[in-house]
Design a protein around this motif. Sequence first.
Motif, PDB file in Angstrom:
ATOM      1  N   LEU A   1      -4.918  -6.396  11.788  1.00 54.56           N
ATOM      2  CA  LEU A   1      -4.837  -4.934  11.905  1.00 54.56           C
ATOM      3  C   LEU A   1      -5.940  -4.240  11.100  1.00 54.56           C
ATOM      4  CD1 LEU A   1      -2.928  -2.806  13.173  1.00 54.56           C
ATOM      5  CD2 LEU A   1      -1.521  -2.934  11.100  1.00 54.56           C
ATOM      6  N   SER A   2      -6.484  -4.939  10.108  1.00 59.28           N
ATOM      7  CA  SER A   2      -7.427  -4.267   9.202  1.00 59.28           C
ATOM      8  C   SER A   2      -8.887  -4.588   9.565  1.00 59.28           C
ATOM      9  CB  SER A   2      -7.141  -4.674   7.765  1.00 59.28           C
ATOM     10  OG  SER A   2      -7.329  -6.039   7.625  1.00 59.28           O
ATOM     11  N   HIS A   3      -9.777  -3.724   9.100  1.00 61.50           N
ATOM     12  CA  HIS A   3     -11.223  -3.948   9.285  1.00 61.50           C
ATOM     13  C   HIS A   3     -11.930  -3.303   8.105  1.00 61.50           C
ATOM     14  CE1 HIS A   3     -11.359   0.226  10.508  1.00 61.50           C
ATOM     15  NE2 HIS A   3     -10.371  -0.023  11.349  1.00 61.50           N
ATOM     16  N   ARG A   4     -13.267  -3.169   8.166  1.00 65.21           N
ATOM     17  CA  ARG A   4     -13.977  -2.761   6.942  1.00 65.21           C
ATOM     18  C   ARG A   4     -13.726  -1.308   6.531  1.00 65.21           C
ATOM     19  NH1 ARG A   4     -19.389  -0.958   8.703  1.00 65.21           N
ATOM     20  NH2 ARG A   4     -19.243  -0.999  10.964  1.00 65.21           N
ATOM     21  N   HIS A   5     -13.180  -0.472   7.442  1.00 60.73           N
ATOM     22  CA  HIS A   5     -12.891   0.917   7.047  1.00 60.73           C
ATOM     23  C   HIS A   5     -11.390   1.145   6.879  1.00 60.73           C
ATOM     24  CE1 HIS A   5     -17.009   1.822   7.683  1.00 60.73           C
ATOM     25  NE2 HIS A   5     -16.968   1.493   8.959  1.00 60.73           N
ATOM     26  N   THR A   6     -10.668   0.071   6.569  1.00 60.19           N
ATOM     27  CA  THR A   6      -9.217   0.204   6.396  1.00 60.19           C
ATOM     28  C   THR A   6      -8.864   0.101   4.913  1.00 60.19           C
ATOM     29  OG1 THR A   6      -8.964  -1.063   8.433  1.00 60.19           O
ATOM     30  CG2 THR A   6      -6.973  -0.730   7.128  1.00 60.19           C
ATOM     31  N   ALA A   7      -7.935   0.940   4.484  1.00 57.28           N
ATOM     32  CA  ALA A   7      -7.355   0.765   3.145  1.00 57.28           C
ATOM     33  C   ALA A   7      -5.879   0.448   3.334  1.00 57.28           C
ATOM     34  CB  ALA A   7      -7.526   2.041   2.329  1.00 57.28           C
ATOM     35  N   VAL A   8      -5.321  -0.312   2.386  1.00 57.25           N
ATOM     36  CA  VAL A   8      -3.930  -0.770   2.524  1.00 57.25           C
ATOM     37  C   VAL A   8      -3.134  -0.299   1.312  1.00 57.25           C
ATOM     38  CG1 VAL A   8      -2.422  -2.784   2.801  1.00 57.25           C
ATOM     39  CG2 VAL A   8      -4.773  -2.876   3.678  1.00 57.25           C
ATOM     40  N   LEU A   9      -2.035   0.387   1.585  1.00 57.85           N
ATOM     41  CA  LEU A   9      -1.145   0.841   0.501  1.00 57.85           C
ATOM     42  C   LEU A   9       0.183   0.093   0.594  1.00 57.85           C
ATOM     43  CD1 LEU A   9      -0.132   2.827  -1.714  1.00 57.85           C
ATOM     44  CD2 LEU A   9       0.425   4.442   0.123  1.00 57.85           C
TER      45      LEU A   9
ATOM     46  N   GLY B   1       4.455  -9.044  -7.764  1.00 53.90           N
ATOM     47  CA  GLY B   1       4.121 -10.365  -7.200  1.00 53.90           C
ATOM     48  C   GLY B   1       3.452 -10.264  -5.840  1.00 53.90           C
ATOM     49  N   HIS B   2       3.791  -9.188  -5.085  1.00 50.89           N
ATOM     50  CA  HIS B   2       3.256  -9.081  -3.726  1.00 50.89           C
ATOM     51  C   HIS B   2       1.765  -8.805  -3.698  1.00 50.89           C
ATOM     52  CE1 HIS B   2       4.493  -5.195  -5.185  1.00 50.89           C
ATOM     53  NE2 HIS B   2       3.916  -4.559  -4.194  1.00 50.89           N
ATOM     54  N   MET B   3       1.231  -8.058  -4.681  1.00 51.95           N
ATOM     55  CA  MET B   3      -0.178  -7.676  -4.620  1.00 51.95           C
ATOM     56  C   MET B   3      -1.094  -8.904  -4.718  1.00 51.95           C
ATOM     57  SD  MET B   3       0.141  -4.535  -3.942  1.00 51.95           S
ATOM     58  CE  MET B   3      -1.587  -4.185  -3.681  1.00 51.95           C
ATOM     59  N   ASP B   4      -0.650  -9.938  -5.455  1.00 48.71           N
ATOM     60  CA  ASP B   4      -1.472 -11.157  -5.551  1.00 48.71           C
ATOM     61  C   ASP B   4      -1.637 -11.786  -4.170  1.00 48.71           C
ATOM     62  OD1 ASP B   4      -1.536 -10.751  -8.244  1.00 48.71           O
ATOM     63  OD2 ASP B   4       0.167 -12.086  -8.660  1.00 48.71           O
ATOM     64  N   LYS B   5      -0.528 -11.757  -3.386  1.00 48.01           N
ATOM     65  CA  LYS B   5      -0.610 -12.341  -2.040  1.00 48.01           C
ATOM     66  C   LYS B   5      -1.578 -11.534  -1.174  1.00 48.01           C
ATOM     67  CE  LYS B   5       4.342 -13.357  -1.932  1.00 48.01           C
ATOM     68  NZ  LYS B   5       5.529 -13.040  -1.182  1.00 48.01           N
ATOM     69  N   LEU B   6      -1.506 -10.204  -1.288  1.00 42.76           N
ATOM     70  CA  LEU B   6      -2.389  -9.341  -0.495  1.00 42.76           C
ATOM     71  C   LEU B   6      -3.856  -9.590  -0.860  1.00 42.76           C
ATOM     72  CD1 LEU B   6      -1.629  -6.968   1.569  1.00 42.76           C
ATOM     73  CD2 LEU B   6       0.286  -7.820   0.285  1.00 42.76           C
ATOM     74  N   VAL B   7      -4.133  -9.749  -2.158  1.00 40.87           N
ATOM     75  CA  VAL B   7      -5.511  -9.992  -2.595  1.00 40.87           C
ATOM     76  C   VAL B   7      -6.016 -11.309  -1.998  1.00 40.87           C
ATOM     77  CG1 VAL B   7      -6.991 -10.486  -4.593  1.00 40.87           C
ATOM     78  CG2 VAL B   7      -5.265  -8.698  -4.743  1.00 40.87           C
ATOM     79  N   ASP B   8      -5.158 -12.336  -1.971  1.00 43.27           N
ATOM     80  CA  ASP B   8      -5.574 -13.638  -1.420  1.00 43.27           C
ATOM     81  C   ASP B   8      -5.949 -13.517   0.049  1.00 43.27           C
ATOM     82  OD1 ASP B   8      -5.178 -14.847  -3.791  1.00 43.27           O
ATOM     83  OD2 ASP B   8      -3.246 -15.776  -3.286  1.00 43.27           O
ATOM     84  N   PHE B   9      -5.179 -12.709   0.804  1.00 42.04           N
ATOM     85  CA  PHE B   9      -5.441 -12.617   2.246  1.00 42.04           C
ATOM     86  C   PHE B   9      -6.480 -11.563   2.603  1.00 42.04           C
ATOM     87  CE2 PHE B   9      -2.918 -15.365   4.920  1.00 42.04           C
ATOM     88  CZ  PHE B   9      -2.140 -16.011   3.963  1.00 42.04           C
ATOM     89  N   LEU B  10      -6.634 -10.550   1.782  1.00 39.42           N
ATOM     90  CA  LEU B  10      -7.586  -9.468   2.087  1.00 39.42           C
ATOM     91  C   LEU B  10      -8.499  -9.257   0.880  1.00 39.42           C
ATOM     92  CD1 LEU B  10      -4.981  -6.978   3.632  1.00 39.42           C
ATOM     93  CD2 LEU B  10      -6.732  -8.210   4.912  1.00 39.42           C
ATOM     94  N   PRO B  11      -9.317 -10.262   0.514  1.00 39.08           N
ATOM     95  CA  PRO B  11     -10.087 -10.167  -0.723  1.00 39.08           C
ATOM     96  C   PRO B  11     -11.099  -9.021  -0.737  1.00 39.08           C
ATOM     97  CG  PRO B  11     -10.747 -12.102   0.559  1.00 39.08           C
ATOM     98  CD  PRO B  11      -9.564 -11.521   1.243  1.00 39.08           C
ATOM     99  N   GLU B  12     -11.540  -8.572   0.435  1.00 39.81           N
ATOM    100  CA  GLU B  12     -12.556  -7.504   0.469  1.00 39.81           C
ATOM    101  C   GLU B  12     -11.968  -6.117   0.686  1.00 39.81           C
ATOM    102  OE1 GLU B  12     -15.499  -8.134  -0.434  1.00 39.81           O
ATOM    103  OE2 GLU B  12     -15.008 -10.272  -0.494  1.00 39.81           O
ATOM    104  N   ALA B  13     -10.664  -6.034   0.912  1.00 34.77           N
ATOM    105  CA  ALA B  13     -10.077  -4.748   1.314  1.00 34.77           C
ATOM    106  C   ALA B  13      -9.863  -3.803   0.145  1.00 34.77           C
ATOM    107  CB  ALA B  13      -8.739  -5.007   2.001  1.00 34.77           C
ATOM    108  N   ALA B  14      -9.834  -2.506   0.473  1.00 35.26           N
ATOM    109  CA  ALA B  14      -9.452  -1.486  -0.516  1.00 35.26           C
ATOM    110  C   ALA B  14      -7.926  -1.511  -0.580  1.00 35.26           C
ATOM    111  CB  ALA B  14      -9.946  -0.120  -0.071  1.00 35.26           C
TER     112      ALA B  14
END
Length: 310
Positions: A99-107, A114-127
């Motif tokens: 669902l995400s691309h280079r102009h996407t931010a995720v809140l 604990g969840h943010m670590d998982k998000l960082v692993d899967f979306l290392p370049e995302a805002a």
Amino acid sequence: MKIHIVGGGAIGLLHAGRLAQAGQEVTVWTRTDKQAEQLRTEGIRLEDLNGEACDIPVLSYTLASLAKQSGKDDSPSWIILTVKQTHIDVSLLRQIQLLSHRHTAVLCLQNGIGHMDKLVDFLPEAALYTGVTSIGARRLDVRSVRHTGEGQLWFGPLNEDKKDENLQNLLLNMLQSAGFSVQLSNEMKGRIYQKLLINAVINPLTAIYDTTNGELPRHPSRLKLMRSLYEETVSVLAADGKKPEDDGWQRVLQVCEATATNVSSMLSDVRAGRETEIDWINGGVSALARQSGMPSPLNDAVTALVKQLH
Ligand SMILES: NC(=O)C1=CN([C@@H]2O[C@H](COP(=O)(O)OP(=O)(O)OC[C@H]3O[C@@H](n4cnc5c(N)ncnc54)[C@H](OP(=O)(O)O)[C@@H]3O)[C@@H](O)[C@H]2O)C=CC1
Ligand SMILES: CC(C)(CO)C(=O)C(=O)O
């Protein structure tokens, strides 16, 4: 700008409904076809604090249908993740990647840690942004949500170097225009820990004692246990860099009072036979304690007890 709400639960439908009502282009990404179809055909039924209800049209699809869609729309967008901690697994994270691309931010709007670590692993370049909200919402059926209490939403970037000021200001304005009380914060770790402390005391004990938030402190032995759990949690969070607030204990009692008739989210999950968020609340506190080499017997115990309840 497109807003993708992932999860059509209480928090998801409330935010999707209010944002769509304010004129934003909102899509609700669901788990089931049934819910997506009903949302597309009938819209979100939003019941406000006065009990008045209205139907709000929204787009809605299952996350699974993303895999069949060809080509990515790379216009600026926000993904607001409103599933529970228990739902954040590899398959969901892969769908969020799609669902995400280079102009996407995720809140992310989850309680606990604990969840943010998982998000960082899967979306290392995302805002990536974390949020904490004290708003109250209850889902009535797959398309209907009741706003049950006013609250404050704080959100801020997880990593300063990845933040997108333009997108974050747009979201701030959109949420404010939709009637949310919302502020940006550069102190998200502190705010997350503040909420964690409240949830770590109220949620497991209301679940274990099967009592409302207001009833919990009324019994002296329960109050004593609340206080001990509070003190242990404060020490663990302090060892991880969160200076305790002077009035922290009073805040816990105030939340019990302000939400006196509420059944906590953990007790609701237990009553409905659903998996609870205990692993990310008291289990999260125990994990922080282990990292600091500290004991956390009360957090360990309530985690084990609550796990037996569903
Ligand atoms: N409700 C409240 O008042 C508050 C909640 N929070 C926090 O917000 C978070 C969300 O809570 P809440 O809205 O109450 O939870 P709900 O259980 O109401 O909603 C979660 C939603 O996520 C959906 N979901 C689960 N897995 C997937 C998937 N793979 N793909 C798409 N959707 C999925 C569920 O779908 P399905 O129904 O089909 O299973 C459900 O609709 C939690 O962390 C909670 O602690 C914070 C403050 C207040
Ligand atoms: C603040 C509190 C305890 C309100 O019920 C809550 O956040 C929850 O139930 O998860």
